[in-house]
Design an enzyme around this catalytic site. Structure first.
Site, PDB file in Angstrom:
ATOM      1  CE1 TYR A 116      -4.625 -14.675   2.367  1.00 38.95           C
ATOM      2  CE2 TYR A 116      -6.334 -15.951   1.247  1.00 38.95           C
ATOM      3  CZ  TYR A 116      -5.946 -14.851   1.992  1.00 38.95           C
ATOM      4  OH  TYR A 116      -6.895 -13.925   2.372  1.00 38.95           O
TER       5      TYR A 116
ATOM      6  CB  SER B 164      -0.922   0.008   1.220  1.00 37.07           C
ATOM      7  OG  SER B 164      -0.162  -0.091   2.407  1.00 37.07           O
TER       8      SER B 164
ATOM      9  CE  LYS C 266      -6.140 -14.154   5.767  1.00 43.82           C
ATOM     10  NZ  LYS C 266      -5.865 -12.975   6.572  1.00 43.82           N
TER      11      LYS C 266
ATOM     12  CB  SER D  43     -10.510 -15.478   3.656  1.00 44.99           C
ATOM     13  OG  SER D  43     -10.818 -15.854   2.344  1.00 44.99           O
TER      14      SER D  43
ATOM     15  CB  ALA E 170      -0.974  -6.456   8.738  1.00 44.05           C
TER      16      ALA E 170
ATOM     17  CB  ILE F 230     -13.670 -15.769 -18.542  1.00 39.06           C
ATOM     18  CG1 ILE F 230     -14.120 -14.297 -18.590  1.00 39.06           C
ATOM     19  CG2 ILE F 230     -14.620 -16.614 -17.690  1.00 39.06           C
ATOM     20  CD1 ILE F 230     -15.564 -14.090 -18.979  1.00 39.06           C
TER      21      ILE F 230
ATOM     22  N   GLY G 115      -7.171 -24.481  -8.439  1.00 34.15           N
ATOM     23  CA  GLY G 115      -7.553 -24.082  -7.078  1.00 34.15           C
ATOM     24  C   GLY G 115      -8.882 -23.347  -7.000  1.00 34.15           C
TER      25      GLY G 115
HETATM   26  P1  NAD Z   1      -4.065  -5.327   1.199  1.00 36.17           P
HETATM   27  O1  NAD Z   1      -2.827  -6.002   0.726  1.00 36.17           O
HETATM   28  O2  NAD Z   1      -4.600  -4.201   0.411  1.00 36.17           O
HETATM   29  O3  NAD Z   1      -3.856  -4.828   2.707  1.00 36.17           O
HETATM   30  C1  NAD Z   1      -2.998  -5.485   3.612  1.00 36.17           C
HETATM   31  C2  NAD Z   1      -2.084  -4.432   4.220  1.00 36.17           C
HETATM   32  O4  NAD Z   1      -1.222  -5.072   5.168  1.00 36.17           O
HETATM   33  C3  NAD Z   1      -1.180  -3.758   3.177  1.00 36.17           C
HETATM   34  O5  NAD Z   1      -1.297  -2.359   3.324  1.00 36.17           O
HETATM   35  C4  NAD Z   1       0.229  -4.238   3.543  1.00 36.17           C
HETATM   36  O6  NAD Z   1       1.200  -3.239   3.288  1.00 36.17           O
HETATM   37  C5  NAD Z   1       0.077  -4.551   5.022  1.00 36.17           C
HETATM   38  N1  NAD Z   1       0.992  -5.572   5.543  1.00 36.17           N
HETATM   39  C6  NAD Z   1       1.223  -6.814   5.062  1.00 36.17           C
HETATM   40  N2  NAD Z   1       2.111  -7.465   5.849  1.00 36.17           N
HETATM   41  C7  NAD Z   1       2.417  -6.622   6.866  1.00 36.17           C
HETATM   42  C8  NAD Z   1       3.270  -6.719   7.983  1.00 36.17           C
HETATM   43  N3  NAD Z   1       4.017  -7.808   8.213  1.00 36.17           N
HETATM   44  N4  NAD Z   1       3.345  -5.675   8.839  1.00 36.17           N
HETATM   45  C9  NAD Z   1       2.624  -4.551   8.610  1.00 36.17           C
HETATM   46  N5  NAD Z   1       1.808  -4.400   7.549  1.00 36.17           N
HETATM   47  C10 NAD Z   1       1.710  -5.432   6.675  1.00 36.17           C
HETATM   48  O7  NAD Z   1      -5.159  -6.476   1.392  1.00 36.17           O
HETATM   49  P2  NAD Z   1      -6.725  -6.342   1.669  1.00 36.17           P
HETATM   50  O8  NAD Z   1      -7.425  -6.802   0.455  1.00 36.17           O
HETATM   51  O9  NAD Z   1      -7.052  -5.030   2.246  1.00 36.17           O
HETATM   52  O10 NAD Z   1      -6.896  -7.494   2.754  1.00 36.17           O
HETATM   53  C11 NAD Z   1      -6.894  -7.219   4.143  1.00 36.17           C
HETATM   54  C12 NAD Z   1      -7.064  -8.512   4.914  1.00 36.17           C
HETATM   55  O11 NAD Z   1      -8.272  -9.151   4.521  1.00 36.17           O
HETATM   56  C13 NAD Z   1      -5.958  -9.537   4.685  1.00 36.17           C
HETATM   57  O12 NAD Z   1      -5.711 -10.196   5.903  1.00 36.17           O
HETATM   58  C14 NAD Z   1      -6.572 -10.495   3.691  1.00 36.17           C
HETATM   59  O13 NAD Z   1      -5.990 -11.784   3.779  1.00 36.17           O
HETATM   60  C15 NAD Z   1      -8.010 -10.493   4.140  1.00 36.17           C
HETATM   61  N6  NAD Z   1      -8.969 -10.862   3.077  1.00 36.17           N
HETATM   62  C16 NAD Z   1      -8.965 -10.152   1.917  1.00 36.17           C
HETATM   63  C17 NAD Z   1      -9.865 -10.502   0.907  1.00 36.17           C
HETATM   64  C18 NAD Z   1      -9.884  -9.746  -0.398  1.00 36.17           C
HETATM   65  O14 NAD Z   1     -10.475 -10.223  -1.353  1.00 36.17           O
HETATM   66  N7  NAD Z   1      -9.281  -8.571  -0.522  1.00 36.17           N
HETATM   67  C19 NAD Z   1     -10.752 -11.559   1.104  1.00 36.17           C
HETATM   68  C20 NAD Z   1     -10.726 -12.255   2.311  1.00 36.17           C
HETATM   69  C21 NAD Z   1      -9.819 -11.895   3.303  1.00 36.17           C
HETATM   70  C1  UD1 Z   2      -9.532 -15.372  -4.478  1.00 25.55           C
HETATM   71  C2  UD1 Z   2      -8.768 -16.429  -3.732  1.00 25.55           C
HETATM   72  C3  UD1 Z   2      -9.349 -16.564  -2.343  1.00 25.55           C
HETATM   73  C4  UD1 Z   2      -9.298 -15.235  -1.640  1.00 25.55           C
HETATM   74  C5  UD1 Z   2     -10.053 -14.217  -2.494  1.00 25.55           C
HETATM   75  C6  UD1 Z   2      -9.966 -12.858  -1.917  1.00 25.55           C
HETATM   76  C7  UD1 Z   2      -7.974 -17.990  -5.450  1.00 25.55           C
HETATM   77  C8  UD1 Z   2      -8.053 -19.386  -5.972  1.00 25.55           C
HETATM   78  N1  UD1 Z   2      -8.822 -17.692  -4.451  1.00 25.55           N
HETATM   79  O1  UD1 Z   2     -10.885 -15.758  -4.485  1.00 25.55           O
HETATM   80  O2  UD1 Z   2      -8.598 -17.502  -1.594  1.00 25.55           O
HETATM   81  O3  UD1 Z   2      -9.867 -15.324  -0.354  1.00 25.55           O
HETATM   82  O4  UD1 Z   2      -9.468 -14.163  -3.794  1.00 25.55           O
HETATM   83  O5  UD1 Z   2      -8.668 -12.355  -2.052  1.00 25.55           O
HETATM   84  O6  UD1 Z   2      -7.163 -17.192  -5.907  1.00 25.55           O
HETATM   85  N2  UD1 Z   2     -11.489 -14.698 -12.627  1.00 25.55           N
HETATM   86  C9  UD1 Z   2     -11.354 -14.715 -14.004  1.00 25.55           C
HETATM   87  N3  UD1 Z   2     -10.385 -13.942 -14.565  1.00 25.55           N
HETATM   88  C10 UD1 Z   2      -9.534 -13.172 -13.824  1.00 25.55           C
HETATM   89  C11 UD1 Z   2      -9.672 -13.162 -12.423  1.00 25.55           C
HETATM   90  C12 UD1 Z   2     -10.662 -13.951 -11.857  1.00 25.55           C
HETATM   91  O7  UD1 Z   2     -12.102 -15.391 -14.684  1.00 25.55           O
HETATM   92  O8  UD1 Z   2      -8.641 -12.516 -14.396  1.00 25.55           O
HETATM   93  C13 UD1 Z   2     -12.561 -15.500 -12.012  1.00 25.55           C
HETATM   94  C14 UD1 Z   2     -12.035 -16.569 -11.075  1.00 25.55           C
HETATM   95  O9  UD1 Z   2     -11.812 -17.761 -11.769  1.00 25.55           O
HETATM   96  C15 UD1 Z   2     -13.160 -16.663 -10.066  1.00 25.55           C
HETATM   97  C16 UD1 Z   2     -13.789 -15.277 -10.046  1.00 25.55           C
HETATM   98  O10 UD1 Z   2     -13.347 -14.621 -11.227  1.00 25.55           O
HETATM   99  O11 UD1 Z   2     -14.112 -17.561 -10.544  1.00 25.55           O
HETATM  100  C17 UD1 Z   2     -13.361 -14.459  -8.850  1.00 25.55           C
HETATM  101  O12 UD1 Z   2     -11.962 -14.491  -8.773  1.00 25.55           O
HETATM  102  P1  UD1 Z   2     -11.141 -13.674  -7.687  1.00 25.55           P
HETATM  103  O13 UD1 Z   2     -11.530 -12.250  -7.723  1.00 25.55           O
HETATM  104  O14 UD1 Z   2      -9.689 -14.008  -7.871  1.00 25.55           O
HETATM  105  O15 UD1 Z   2     -11.647 -14.248  -6.298  1.00 25.55           O
HETATM  106  P2  UD1 Z   2     -11.717 -15.768  -5.781  1.00 25.55           P
HETATM  107  O16 UD1 Z   2     -11.086 -16.715  -6.706  1.00 25.55           O
HETATM  108  O17 UD1 Z   2     -13.113 -16.016  -5.363  1.00 25.55           O
END
Ligand code: NAD
Ligand code: UD1
Length: 341
Positions: free
Chosen positions: A148, A36, A152, A124, A81, A216, A293
């Site tokens: 990953y 970030s 979690k 997640s 984080a 896709i 996956g």
């Molecule tokens: P992001 O990468 O935008 O935010 C994570 C932040 O943590 C970043 O700013 C990064 O610089 C910071 N960071 C990473 N490691 C660190 C460390 N060791 N010390 C201090 N800062 C650190 O990700 P996000 O999408 O905002 O996700 C936030 C949380 O939600 C994560 O734990 C992620 O696994 C979880 N999550 C995200 C999604 C998604 O789709 N975005 C879905 C399910 C769960």
């Molecule tokens: C992914 C992660 C999941 C994580 C979540 C949020 C994988 C296998 N899973 O979920 O563990 O918690 O992100 O960070 O990576 N797609 C396309 N083309 C693209 C990108 C995505 O077709 O370029 C499709 C994927 O196949 C999926 C859907 O769009 O069916 C959503 O994908 P994505 O946004 O990556 O999320 P998840 O796979 O659900």
């Protein structure tokens, strides 16, 4: 009231800071800026009128954590984080375990030393593995499909074990489904580095001309149109879910687990069409092989959060696509480095 927000300059953390400020709670951010930018702080200030206190540093730095707890009256921690790229985690499992698991343990150790026992964890839907049935309930079986996902799942289990023997802890596990969208101002949104792994940022980058064509990943899944189905949730709904979780669970010691999703399954093709509606642009796409996956269908039963937290996602798919597009248009290259005030 101050809450330590680890990863608070990241995508979900930064939007949650806005929701906390709106609720009268002061976020104190700790982020190492590995995924970030500092410019996020300017935007939080521009949108909310308040600049959060910021510590640049790492959750694995125990001395820094002790200093933060000494300097600030922290009532609890929201822990975002983490490293979060599923594909990368299969190539760099050590880095994922070290950052996510060792980092969380270091943070929990500092909390215990400081006598701070309120913790909200970013979990997640990935902890449900490849679901046998949907919608997913909080008591659906758990599994992991990647390093990953294992971080979690293992952190959830660690927290459960700790809470069981030390009833001072209030532990809340929030299982996010697929967060997309951006703040309605267009000033804050998702800014992935490099080629986006996730669907929505890929679509917006095709729309803005940064990439040629959306791939896709498969159209032969047993779903309504053959493409995968997910539960996309607006990032501001998700952010507000954290505030509700804090308000309801923060005071109650115990283990609290909630799905944060909408309960609606949307296919990849439906998302492409929804985005076309919002932007007035056709998205160039082609069907390619399945991504290893990926699971066919994953969506939430979010009724527990509604019942117990009084929280429900209110923003529609059209809100999500409109706000994602608005952010991308206003910030074609994401957050650029800005002068730091
Ligand atoms: P992001 O990468 O935008 O935010 C994570 C932040 O943590 C970043 O700013 C990064 O610089 C910071 N960071 C990473 N490691 C660190 C460390 N060791 N010390 C201090 N800062 C650190 O990700 P996000 O999408 O905002 O996700 C936030 C949380 O939600 C994560 O734990 C992620 O696994 C979880 N999550 C995200 C999604 C998604 O789709 N975005 C879905 C399910 C769960
Ligand atoms: C992914 C992660 C999941 C994580 C979540 C949020 C994988 C296998 N899973 O979920 O563990 O918690 O992100 O960070 O990576 N797609 C396309 N083309 C693209 C990108 C995505 O077709 O370029 C499709 C994927 O196949 C999926 C859907 O769009 O069916 C959503 O994908 P994505 O946004 O990556 O999320 P998840 O796979 O659900």
């Amino acid at each position: 009231m101050k809450i330590l927000v680890t990863g608070g300059t990241g995508y979900i953390g930064s939007h949650t800071c806005l929701a906390l400020i709106a609720a009268g709670i002061e976020p104190v951010i700790l982020d190492n800026l590995s995924n970030s930018k500092l410019a996020v702080l300017n935007r939080i200030e521009a949108v909310s009128g308040q600049r959060p206190l910021f510590y640049q540093g790492d959750i694995r730095d125990a001395a820094l954590l002790d200093r933060i707890f000494q300097e600030q009256p922290i009532a609890g921690v929201i822990h975002f984080a983490a490293l979060k790229a599923v594909g990368e985690s299969t190539q760099k499992p050590f880095e994922y375990f070290e950052n996510n698991i060792a980092g969380t343990l270091t943070l929990l150790g500092a909390m215990r030393r400081a006598g701070c026992f309120r913790f909200i964890f970013s979990s997640s839907a990935t902890v449900y593995g490849d679901p046998k049935t949907v919608p997913l309930r909080e008591d659906s079986p758990r599994a992991s499909l990647s390093p990953y996902g294992r971080t979690k799942l293992m952190i959830e289990q660690m927290l459960e074990d700790m809470q069981q023997v030390d009833p001072r802890w209030s532990i809340t596990l929030l299982r996010y489904f697929n967060p997309i969208g951006a703040h309605a101002s267009g000033q804050m949104g998702e800014d992935p580095q490099g080629i986006p792994n996730n669907l929505m940022p890929y679509i917006t980058q095709v729309a803005i001309g940064r990439r040629d064509c959306l791939n896709i990943f498969g159209n032969d899944y047993p779903t309504k149109d053959g493409t995968c189905v997910r539960d996309y949730i607006h990032v501001m709904d998700l952010a507000e879910g954290h505030v509700k979780a804090w308000q309801v669970c923060g005071e109650q010691a115990g283990l609290h687990i909630y799905n944060l999703g909408t309960g609606q399954g949307v296919s990849v093709l439906e998302m492409v069409h929804a985005f076309a509606r919002a932007s007035g642009l056709e998205i160039n796409y082609k069907i390619v092989a399945r991504r290893p996956g990926d699971v066919a269908e994953c969506w939430a039963d979010p009724s527990k959060a509604q019942r117990e937290l009084g929280w429900k996602a209110t923003r529609t798919l059209d809100d999500m696509t409109r706000d994602s597009w608005c952010w991308q248009q206003a910030n074609p290259n994401g957050y650029e480095e800005e002068a730091h005030v």
